[in-house]
Design an enzyme around this catalytic site. Structure first.
Site, PDB file in Angstrom:
ATOM      1  N   ASP A 156      66.285  73.611  49.872  1.00  0.00           N
ATOM      2  CA  ASP A 156      66.281  72.523  50.850  1.00  0.00           C
ATOM      3  C   ASP A 156      64.851  72.185  51.202  1.00  0.00           C
ATOM      4  O   ASP A 156      64.025  73.073  51.377  1.00  0.00           O
ATOM      5  CB  ASP A 156      67.024  72.969  52.116  1.00  0.00           C
ATOM      6  CG  ASP A 156      68.505  72.679  52.009  1.00  0.00           C
ATOM      7  OD1 ASP A 156      68.842  71.669  51.357  1.00  0.00           O
ATOM      8  OD2 ASP A 156      69.303  73.460  52.541  1.00  0.00           O
ATOM      9  N   ASP A 165      57.911  61.673  75.211  1.00  0.00           N
ATOM     10  CA  ASP A 165      58.752  61.989  74.049  1.00  0.00           C
ATOM     11  C   ASP A 165      58.565  63.469  73.686  1.00  0.00           C
ATOM     12  O   ASP A 165      57.503  63.885  73.240  1.00  0.00           O
ATOM     13  CB  ASP A 165      58.313  61.085  72.882  1.00  0.00           C
ATOM     14  CG  ASP A 165      59.165  61.301  71.648  1.00  0.00           C
ATOM     15  OD1 ASP A 165      60.027  62.202  71.683  1.00  0.00           O
ATOM     16  OD2 ASP A 165      58.964  60.575  70.668  1.00  0.00           O
ATOM     17  N   THR A 197      69.071  51.756  68.874  1.00  0.00           N
ATOM     18  CA  THR A 197      67.835  50.954  68.887  1.00  0.00           C
ATOM     19  C   THR A 197      66.822  51.443  67.876  1.00  0.00           C
ATOM     20  O   THR A 197      65.927  50.707  67.484  1.00  0.00           O
ATOM     21  CB  THR A 197      67.184  51.006  70.281  1.00  0.00           C
ATOM     22  OG1 THR A 197      66.846  52.379  70.553  1.00  0.00           O
ATOM     23  CG2 THR A 197      68.113  50.506  71.366  1.00  0.00           C
ATOM     24  N   SER A 255      61.849  54.295  70.685  1.00  0.00           N
ATOM     25  CA  SER A 255      61.689  54.862  72.017  1.00  0.00           C
ATOM     26  C   SER A 255      60.353  54.358  72.554  1.00  0.00           C
ATOM     27  O   SER A 255      59.584  53.732  71.820  1.00  0.00           O
ATOM     28  CB  SER A 255      61.705  56.390  71.953  1.00  0.00           C
ATOM     29  OG  SER A 255      60.540  56.839  71.277  1.00  0.00           O
ATOM     30  N   ASP A 286      73.340  76.445  55.105  1.00  0.00           N
ATOM     31  CA  ASP A 286      73.856  76.953  56.372  1.00  0.00           C
ATOM     32  C   ASP A 286      75.015  76.142  56.915  1.00  0.00           C
ATOM     33  O   ASP A 286      75.845  76.639  57.628  1.00  0.00           O
ATOM     34  CB  ASP A 286      72.730  77.060  57.409  1.00  0.00           C
ATOM     35  CG  ASP A 286      71.948  75.759  57.545  1.00  0.00           C
ATOM     36  OD1 ASP A 286      72.354  74.760  56.929  1.00  0.00           O
ATOM     37  OD2 ASP A 286      70.934  75.769  58.266  1.00  0.00           O
ATOM     38  N   ASP A 337      77.841  72.592  53.232  1.00  0.00           N
ATOM     39  CA  ASP A 337      77.229  73.270  52.092  1.00  0.00           C
ATOM     40  C   ASP A 337      78.209  74.219  51.402  1.00  0.00           C
ATOM     41  O   ASP A 337      77.957  74.699  50.299  1.00  0.00           O
ATOM     42  CB  ASP A 337      76.026  74.120  52.542  1.00  0.00           C
ATOM     43  CG  ASP A 337      74.806  73.267  52.822  1.00  0.00           C
ATOM     44  OD1 ASP A 337      74.715  72.185  52.221  1.00  0.00           O
ATOM     45  OD2 ASP A 337      73.967  73.681  53.629  1.00  0.00           O
TER      46      ASP A 337
END
Lengths: 563, 691
Positions: free
Chosen positions: B306, B343, B380, B383, B519, B523
């Site tokens: 991954d 943020d 949207t 941010s 995980d 998968d």
């Protein structure tokens, strides 16, 4: 060793290396049936044979059907040959009036020729009628050789084929091998030998009066036709008792060269056929190199021992038991080649080699007849060692072992070890038994280590389907006729059936593409490992026995004391 | 390696010594044909000594003693290897206290012992409770202490839904309350399996181990024949020479020869190697469900990795500001920083940090009366922040978001930024646009950061013949750029569970073995299909069921270590087998001349022709045989550390690896015993142990 001896050895090696590959390609084409030329020339005859026998050679067999067909074919041949010997006095083509062959001798001979061993406990010229020689023994020379090649073909298909590989058809393989390879080659060689003076006649033996006025019988017969396949098919069963030391079987230096070349020609070609049939040219080259080098090393050792021993015993060449027409170098070259290949023909008495040279001949056989070996059988025997090497050494690269991309697992090891160890076990058991049974010891003509070599050689020869004799041992007694006969049969089929089983199990496996992490089996490193495994497995098994025979004798000789 | 430091602690050694006597039970020994033959040999020699009482040959006694030691040393090796696992299993078992479960049934809460729980029961766990069984969180979120199984003291978060829903029995809830649906029958929980796994490692032999012991048995058989027949050959020779060899060709001597020849070194260490290999995995905090998986790990051809978390750091980082025409870079940085101040995502924080490092812009604390935070929403795709004036009316609005979102918001998009954003996307990055009011100020370049050292690691794997494939949900362009940067061989962009499964099947169809980590529940099919599937301990129950290994640390990079451990295990086996066989050469040169040195000797001379084979110039037949037997026993002990540690592994191609191991263990195996036996011979003679 003079310059001509050296030259002859080099020419021999060069001719072998040059001819093996094209012949191998021809053999591969015959087995794969992919040559339009071959199909056009040989197709009609083959179709006739198949129609007469009700065979469809296109039917694919699995390893079990293949094995059953092979066993049935061999069993039928065995029974026919057995019966033919027992009743040869009632059959035609017996101008010398030979009587029936003794029961156990007939058993031994039938076993011997069925298994491509050609151990001869009889003297051909006084025991076998012309019909027995031609229709019995010579036919088996072809069928046993074809059987070996068929097994090699099936094993190659299983190993080198993709997933769900097809193993082929036993009848098709045997027929095509015979019609396209064995018959044409034998024909050519037989004519060449006749040209050199090898006899070929149905006429009876000739009785002559010698210059001294004594009577002498000169044995004759259809020799050349049998001689060719005897050499080509790694059979080795001579028409005459003296085998290729007999002037009517091997009259000239040229015939000697051709016959020697024929010993290793097809076994070497089988290696290249293996490559051509799917394993790849590089694999074939590596295996050829291993066989060639071990053969050359054996030859060098034997020559060294022969000339060294001569020096130790006064400087004259050891000519007792050797043909003056051929000399020492040619005798040793023949002896090493005939034991490396499972041929077994001789042009000198092995017993008369220097002890170490005789030991090398013995060791060649003990290695399992894989240094070129028999036609087909040398290659499939070698593949068993390849699998063992891959298994032992493959782990060292950190992967579970694989060969040609296919995983080598428990079943393959089980089979490979059966095939490798069965002959060794027969050899050791037989030789040990011979040491304990007075009747067996009574057959020895020498005492001490040389006597031990006689019996060890006999069992090594039978248990590895070689067929050459050390001479000196009186083998035509029930103990050896029965014991060696059983050893020959066991050793032959306890190798063939495991090989076919491997063909079956490996044939079903999915090959994985090679990567940098897989063990390459076509490199010099692998070749060295393979050589090491062959020599060490053989050496460790037989070192004690060899020390008590040839080694003790040679060391005694160097100490100046013959036994 | 940690194993080395702990493997010789006194407690373990003491217990292993005891165990090596317990393992003398013939029923246990008969599972190992090589050692069983040694055992029978020891019994035979001992019986011979007892039969000859009260007269005792000191030589025979020593032989018997060393034969027993050979068996005991092999047992000791196995016991040492098992020791670690046993200790670990015991600590796990101790941790498994009897737990009372709070079962929810028909709205009421019942108290029941955990051992009575059935699959499908619903239990509730609050702070301080032990989780009674393996299960899935169906409600709530909690921090859980899993140190009992992972050894990791930092608590982990478990919550319903998503990929962190699995909980393990025996772990403890530290805070909050969760409701768990039990997914394992009693006695089949993860911990139970783990204990069984660690304890049974010795009994479950793997396919390759079985095949190898078959080879060893076959070799033993042929040596039995070789030594058995030698007795008769010797009788023949003695009779032929008119000599009496009965003083030296005795049962103890023949047994000695046999034991020296059969592969006792590898036979004695084989199971220890396997157990230690599993143990090395356990020490890396990986639990394999079967030994077969460990072996398969050595054979892996393709690694599916991954991207996120394995190849790259989990999060993207801001790496550059790209201003629009007529906008200063600093202005863009300032706006982007303002928009990101509230943020809390890693991306947001990385923008603040970048602005600070590039322009030394201090992050201001925005007070609620100054500004209003506009949170990110999937709708949207943006941010930002709305700065307020004194009357708390919106004065200035700064947004950052996807190109599409900002384009829609702004109405117009500067063409030069269009080109720049394509360039960023092509290089594997993610462009964010910054909008101040209606003015597009520019772009922020968010970039995946490839973990340090990964490139080298992949290069090593390539040398080992292993292909790496990066799996990512990114678009092909982005994926290609990251793949190139990380140095993987191949990538799968926009991967879905289905496409992963298809890829694995395709690789397998062409004969390759595939390993992957995963995980999530989605998968699970791919994990079940892969040959080696490592699931993260934080993963869902479904994923943990589908895989054949669990990584307790939940570190996806560990897959590479697992492959290395598998390879090391196989290499150790192969190397010691080679060593063991190579040893035989020298033993022949010790024992054969000892047996037959006097054979065919001329009258009055003690040395026959075969005395020439005594190349080591060993003192006497007795000292030679004794030295060979002692060497054969001691070499097992000497190699125990190697068997437990595994042979040195380096990432090189097979050919190089083979050559190196061949030289060390093959040629070394031939040479070492020549030296060793000679040395022992000198010692034996000096100590007066042999005539």
């Amino acid at each position: 060793m003079n310059v001509y001896d050296t030259l002859q050895v080099l020419i021999y090696a060069a001719a072998l290396a040059a001819l093996a590959r094209p012949l191998g390609n021809w053999l591969a084409s015959a087995l794969q049936n992919d040559s339009p030329l071959q199909a056009r020339v040989f197709g009609p005859l083959e179709r006739l044979i198949w129609r007469a026998c009700g065979i469809n050679p296109g039917v694919q067999m699995n390893w079990k059907t293949y094995s059953w067909a092979l066993l049935a074919f061999n069993a039928a041949g065995f029974v026919l040959l057995f019966a033919q010997q027992l009743f040869q006095h009632r059959l035609p083509l017996n101008p010398n009036g030979d009587g029936p062959v003794g029961f156990w001798l007939a058993f031994n001979t039938a076993a011997s020729f069925m298994t491509n061993t050609n151990w001869q406990a009889y003297a051909g010229e006084t025991t076998m009628s012309y019909l027995t020689q031609m229709l019995g023994l010579a036919v088996h020379n072809f069928t046993s050789a074809a059987t070996g090649i068929a097994v090699m073909a099936a094993m190659t298909r299983g190993l080198a084929g993709g997933k769900a590989a097809q193993l082929g058809n036993f009848w098709g393989d045997v027929t095509r091998t015979t019609t396209r390879v064995l018959l044409p080659l034998s024909l050519v060689l037989a004519f060449a030998l006749v040209g050199q003076g090898v006899v070929q006649t149905f006429g009876p033996n000739v009785r002559v009066k010698t210059l001294e006025g004594a009577g002498q019988v000169i044995p004759l017969g259809p020799v050349a036709s049998q001689e060719a396949i005897k050499q080509l098919g790694s059979n080795g069963g001579g028409f005459f008792n003296a085998n290729s030391a007999h002037p009517l079987e091997n009259p000239t230096p040229l015939s000697n060269f051709l016959e020697m070349l024929a010993i290793l020609l097809l076994p070497a070609a089988c290696v290249f056929a293996y490559g051509k049939m799917g394993a790849g040219a590089r694999q074939a080259r590596a295996l050829f190199a291993v066989m060639f080098l071990v053969w050359a090393a054996g030859l060098a050792g034997a020559l060294y021992s022969e000339y060294g021993s001569a020096a130790a015993s006064g400087g004259t060449a050891l000519m007792e038991g050797k043909e003056t027409r051929f000399g020492v170098a040619n005798s040793v070259l023949w002896a090493v080649s005939t034991t490396a290949a499972s041929n077994g023909s001789v042009n000198a008495m092995q017993s008369s080699l220097s002890p170490a040279a005789g030991g090398i001949a013995m060791f060649n056989m003990m290695l399992g007849e894989v240094i070129f070996g028999g036609v087909g059988s040398g290659m499939y025997g070698m593949l068993l060692f390849v699998l063992l090497t891959v298994f032992l050494c493959g782990l060292m690269v950190g992967r579970t072992p694989e060969y040609l991309g296919k995983k080598v697992e428990k079943r393959e090891m089980q089979m490979a070890l059966t095939g490798i160890l069965a002959p060794s076990a027969m050899l050791l058991l037989g030789a040990a038994l011979s040491c304990a049974v007075p009747a067996a010891l009574a057959s020895l003509s020498a005492k001490g280590p040389h006597g031990f070599s006689e019996l060890l050689y006999a069992w090594a020869s039978a248990a590895n389907n070689n067929g050459s004799a050390f001479a000196g041992l009186n083998a035509n007694v029930p103990f050896y006729n029965i014991g060696l006969g059983l050893a020959m049969i066991t050793a032959r089929f306890m190798v063939i059936v495991p090989c076919l089983a491997i063909a079956g199990s490996m044939g079903a496996k999915q090959p994985s593409p090679p990567s940098a992490g897989t063990l390459p089996t076509d490199t010099a490193t692998f070749g060295a490992l393979l050589t090491g495994v062959i020599v060490i497995v053989g050496g460790l098994t037989f070192f004690p026995a060899l020390t008590l025979g040839p080694l003790a004798e040679q060391l005694l000789m160097f100490k100046g004391g013959a036994f | 390696m940690t194993a080395k430091n702990t493997s010789w602690d006194k407690e373990l050694v003491f217990r292993a010594v005891l165990a090596s006597f317990v393992k003398l039970d013939p029923r246990t020994l008969s599972r190992n044909p090589v050692m069983f033959v040694t055992f029978i040999g020891a019994v035979m020699v001992t019986a011979g000594i007892l039969a000859s009482l009260p007269e005792v040959s000191g030589f025979d006694l020593q032989i018997a003693l060393w034969l027993w030691f050979t068996v005991l040393f092999a047992n000791f090796a196995e016991a040492m290897a098992e020791g670690h696992g046993k200790a670990r299993a015991e600590s796990l078992r101790r941790a498994r206290v009897e737990i009372t479960a709070r079962v929810l049934a028909e709205g009421r809460e019942l108290r029941e012992p955990a051992s009575k729980l059935k699959k499908g029961d619903i239990v509730v766990c609050e702070a301080g409770d032990f989780i009674p069984g393996d299960g899935e969180v169906v409600e709530g979120i909690a921090s859980v202490d899993e140190s009992a199984i992972t050894g990791e003291s930092a608590p982990v978060i478990r919550e319903s839904g998503g990929d962190r829903s699995a909980v393990t029995g025996g772990t403890r809830v530290l805070s909050d309350r969760i409701v768990v649906r039990v997914t394992a029958e009693p006695g089949k929980s993860f911990v139970d399996r783990m204990i069984a796994m660690i304890e049974n490692a010795s009994r479950q032999r793997t396919p390759n181990e079985i095949a190898l012991s078959l080879v060893l048995s076959a070799l033993t058989l042929i040596f039995l024949l070789a030594v058995g027949s030698l007795k008769l050959f010797a009788d023949y020779s003695a009779a032929a020479a008119g000599q009496d060899l009965s003083g030296i060709v005795t049962v103890p001597v023949l047994v000695s020869l046999l034991v020296c020849l059969i592969p006792t070194t590898i036979g004695g260490l084989l199971s220890a190697i396997g157990i230690a290999g599993m143990d090395r995995l356990v020490q890396k905090n990986v639990v394999a469900k079967s030994g077969r998986a460990v072996e398969a790990a050595g054979d892996i051809d393709v690694l599916l990795l991954d991207k996120t978390g394995t190849i790259t750091l989990g999060n993207r980082m801001a790496s550059a500001f790209v201003p629009a025409g007529g906008v200063a870079e600093r202005e863009l940085a300032e706006a982007a920083q303002l928009a990101s101040l509230s943020d809390e995502t890693p991306e947001g924080r990385s923008i603040v940090v970048l602005a600070k490092t590039r322009f030394d812009l201090r992050a201001r604390q925005l007070h609620p009366h100054e500004a209003r935070f506009i949170p990110f929403s999937a709708g949207t795709q943006a941010s930002g922040v709305e700065l307020l004036d004194a009357e708390r009316r919106p004065a200035r609005k700064i947004l950052k978001g996807s190109i599409a979102a900002i384009r829609a918001e702004a109405g117009a998009f500067p063409p030069e930024l269009d080109a720049a954003q394509r360039e960023i996307a092509n290089s594997g990055g993610t462009p964010l646009a910054v909008l101040d009011g209606s003015r597009v100020l520019g772009l922020v370049h968010l970039k995946d950061i490839v973990k340090g050292g990964m490139r080298e690691r992949f290069a090593q794997l390539r040398k080992m013949g292993i292909k790496t494939v990066m799996i990512t949900g990114d678009n092909p362009l982005t994926a290609a750029a990251i793949a190139a940067e990380a140095g993987v061989d191949d990538f799968m962009a926009q991967a879905t569970p289905e496409s992963k499964l298809a890829r694995i099947r395709a690789e397998q169809a062409s004969g390759r073995l595939v390993a992957m980590t995963g995980d999530g529940t989605n998968d699970a099919p791919a994990l079940a299909q892969a040959d080696v599937a490592v699931t993260m301990n934080t993963g869902t129950q479904a994923a943990r069921e589908a895989g054949n290994m669990v990584d307790l640390d939940s570190n996806p990079t560990k897959l590479i270590e697992i492959v290395e451990t598998g390879k090391q295990l196989l290499m150790t086996r192969g190397s010691l087998t080679t060593f063991s066989m190579a040893n035989d050469v020298s033993k022949y040169f010790a024992i054969i001349p000892a047996l037959f040195g006097a054979l065919y000797a001329a009258k009055g001379s003690g040395a026959g022709p075969l005395a020439a084979l005594n190349v080591m110039r060993l003192h006497s037949p007795q000292s030679a045989i004794l030295s060979a037997v002692i060497f054969n026993a001691l070499i097992i002990v000497a190699l125990i550390p190697l068997a437990l540690r595994g042979v040195k592994y380096a990432a090189v191609d097979a050919q190089t690896l083979l050559r190196r191991n061949m030289v060390v263990y093959g040629l070394g195996g031939v040479a070492a015993p020549f030296l060793g036996i000679k040395l022992l011979d000198l010692l034996v003679v000096a100590a007066g142990l042999a005539r």
